[in-house]
Enzyme design. Structure first.
Site, PDB file in Angstrom:
ATOM      1  N   ASP A 110       0.643  -1.588   0.230  1.00 41.70           N
ATOM      2  CA  ASP A 110       0.334   0.297  -0.086  1.00 41.70           C
ATOM      3  C   ASP A 110       1.045   0.969  -0.166  1.00 41.70           C
ATOM      4  O   ASP A 110       0.689   2.665   0.792  1.00 41.70           O
ATOM      5  CB  ASP A 110      -1.108  -0.131   1.147  1.00 41.70           C
ATOM      6  CG  ASP A 110      -2.145   0.477   1.146  1.00 41.70           C
ATOM      7  OD1 ASP A 110      -1.852   1.366  -0.529  1.00 41.70           O
ATOM      8  OD2 ASP A 110      -2.574   1.297   2.174  1.00 41.70           O
ATOM      9  N   GLU A 140       2.984  -2.110  -5.382  1.00 41.29           N
ATOM     10  CA  GLU A 140       2.260  -1.133  -4.785  1.00 41.29           C
ATOM     11  C   GLU A 140       3.902  -0.640  -4.007  1.00 41.29           C
ATOM     12  O   GLU A 140       3.793  -0.016  -2.846  1.00 41.29           O
ATOM     13  CB  GLU A 140       1.517  -1.262  -4.144  1.00 41.29           C
ATOM     14  CG  GLU A 140      -0.102  -0.993  -4.645  1.00 41.29           C
ATOM     15  CD  GLU A 140      -0.909  -0.137  -3.529  1.00 41.29           C
ATOM     16  OE1 GLU A 140      -1.259   0.845  -2.618  1.00 41.29           O
ATOM     17  OE2 GLU A 140      -1.917  -0.628  -4.348  1.00 41.29           O
ATOM     18  N   ASP A 250      -0.445  -9.463  -5.885  1.00 47.11           N
ATOM     19  CA  ASP A 250      -2.295  -8.961  -5.711  1.00 47.11           C
ATOM     20  C   ASP A 250      -2.727  -8.819  -7.537  1.00 47.11           C
ATOM     21  O   ASP A 250      -2.754  -7.870  -8.164  1.00 47.11           O
ATOM     22  CB  ASP A 250      -2.090  -7.010  -5.395  1.00 47.11           C
ATOM     23  CG  ASP A 250      -2.976  -6.843  -5.628  1.00 47.11           C
ATOM     24  OD1 ASP A 250      -4.383  -7.429  -5.724  1.00 47.11           O
ATOM     25  OD2 ASP A 250      -3.167  -5.483  -4.952  1.00 47.11           O
TER      26      ASP A 250
END
Length: 347
Positions: A110, A140, A250
């Site tokens: 994140d 990310e 992801d």
């Protein structure tokens, strides 16, 4: 994560500041030369110092390999090779003893969320130090967090899918994982700069193809995501029969999207390891309080798959979620995603 705005693909370096502290961000450097600091050095086993000696004498895009000398002297043989467009930290490959196990982590950290980023990335580092996986798939990552991770996890070799915006990165523990080569496969249909980071390694006699990706986000991009997933599965099927492939990241995946594209020879590691409900939901807003989202959705966006080699060298025997404790002294978790940890026995 499935809540991203595609416009964020142009974002580059984010200043890592705490909401409560406005001090200048300084990466924490671990002094590996100090053997008396009381820290556990088990993660640094097998590191070879001559890399540091010649580090400044070769170009930035060189891969430095240190191998044990073939004669009776104590001096290592130092080999310098070159690859174009390689994004890596210095590499030292010391042939390890045959392993009885190895472990893989996949985690969206994140990096696009600025809130508490400085403290959260510290939390990521602490979790990875505690778990000590041999291979790490990250998604990310941004340039600032990539730099911080390299500074604070020196026991790993770093390879990145890009060097600006946000991107994937794969970490290889240099004392146990031997790097062979890698490539980045772009997705032609992406509007979010997504790609597939493909790395060939061996751990003892086990040959592995490590595929790390972050597929297109958001429900409305389902068709693009399925096309990207198909490319990934075709890449897996093209691997030599002597190589085991571990694919994941992801995927922003829904079950129906996977079922429409996956070959039956490619196995979901969550299912192989028993389909435990406690390790199902990797993006769970009912448990993770980093984001406030109505109805508290939960999804299995993050997944790991395996296609065994014909030699059938390994068996997955543990699948669990990590990063489920809040950063010490802070009101947040390291990421809005839980990480996946899988352990493999070598037969």
């Amino acid at each position: 994560m499935d809540m991203e705005d595609p416009s964020l693909k142009d974002q580059s370096v984010i200043l890592l500041e705490s909401d409560e502290e406005q001090e200048e961000f300084q990466p924490e450097v671990i002094d590996l030369a100090d053997d008396d600091d009381g820290e556990d050095d088990s993660n640094n086993e097998g590191r070879v110092s001559p890399v540091e000696v010649i580090e400044e004498k070769v170009p930035d895009d060189a891969i430095v390999e240190v191998q044990l000398a073939s004669d009776d002297t104590d001096d290592p043989d130092i080999l310098v090779t070159f690859e174009s467009h390689v994004k890596t930290s210095p590499l030292c490959n010391v042939p390890p003893k045959e392993p009885s196990f190895f472990s893989v982590v996949s985690w969206n950290i994140d990096g696009l969320e600025e809130e508490n980023l400085r403290n959260r990335i510290k939390g990521v580092v602490e979790v990875l130090k505690k778990e000590a996986p041999d291979v790490v798939y990250l998604q990310e990552v941004i340039p600032a967090t990539f730099t911080y991770l390299k500074e604070n996890l020196p026991q790993y070799m770093f390879l990145a899918g890009d060097d600006d915006g946000y991107f994937t990165a794969t970490l290889l523990k240099t004392s146990r994982v031997n790097y062979d080569h890698h490539m980045v496969l772009p997705f032609h249909n992406t509007v979010m700069d997504r790609n597939l980071l493909c790395i060939q390694v061996h751990i003892g006699n086990v040959k592995l193809s490590l595929l790390n990706t972050h597929l297109e986000s958001l429900r409305e991009y389902s068709n693009k995501r399925k096309e990207q997933m198909k490319i990934c599965f075709e890449k897996i099927k093209s691997s030599p029969s002597s190589v085991t492939t571990i694919f994941g990241g992801d995927l922003n995946a829904r079950d129906h999207e996977v079922d429409a594209t996956k070959d039956t020879s490619i196995l979901d590691l969550w299912e192989v390891c028993g389909r435990r409900p406690a390790s199902c939901w990797t993006w769970n807003m009912a448990e993770n309080t980093n984001k406030t989202i109505p109805n508290k959705p939960k999804c299995r966006f993050d997944r790991l798959y395996i296609k065994q080699s014909s030699l059938d060298h390994i068996r997955p025997d543990e699948f669990r979620l990590i990063g489920k404790e809040k950063v010490p002294g802070r009101p947040c978790f390291p990421s809005d995603h839980w990480g996946i940890f899988v352990n493999f026995k070598v037969l």
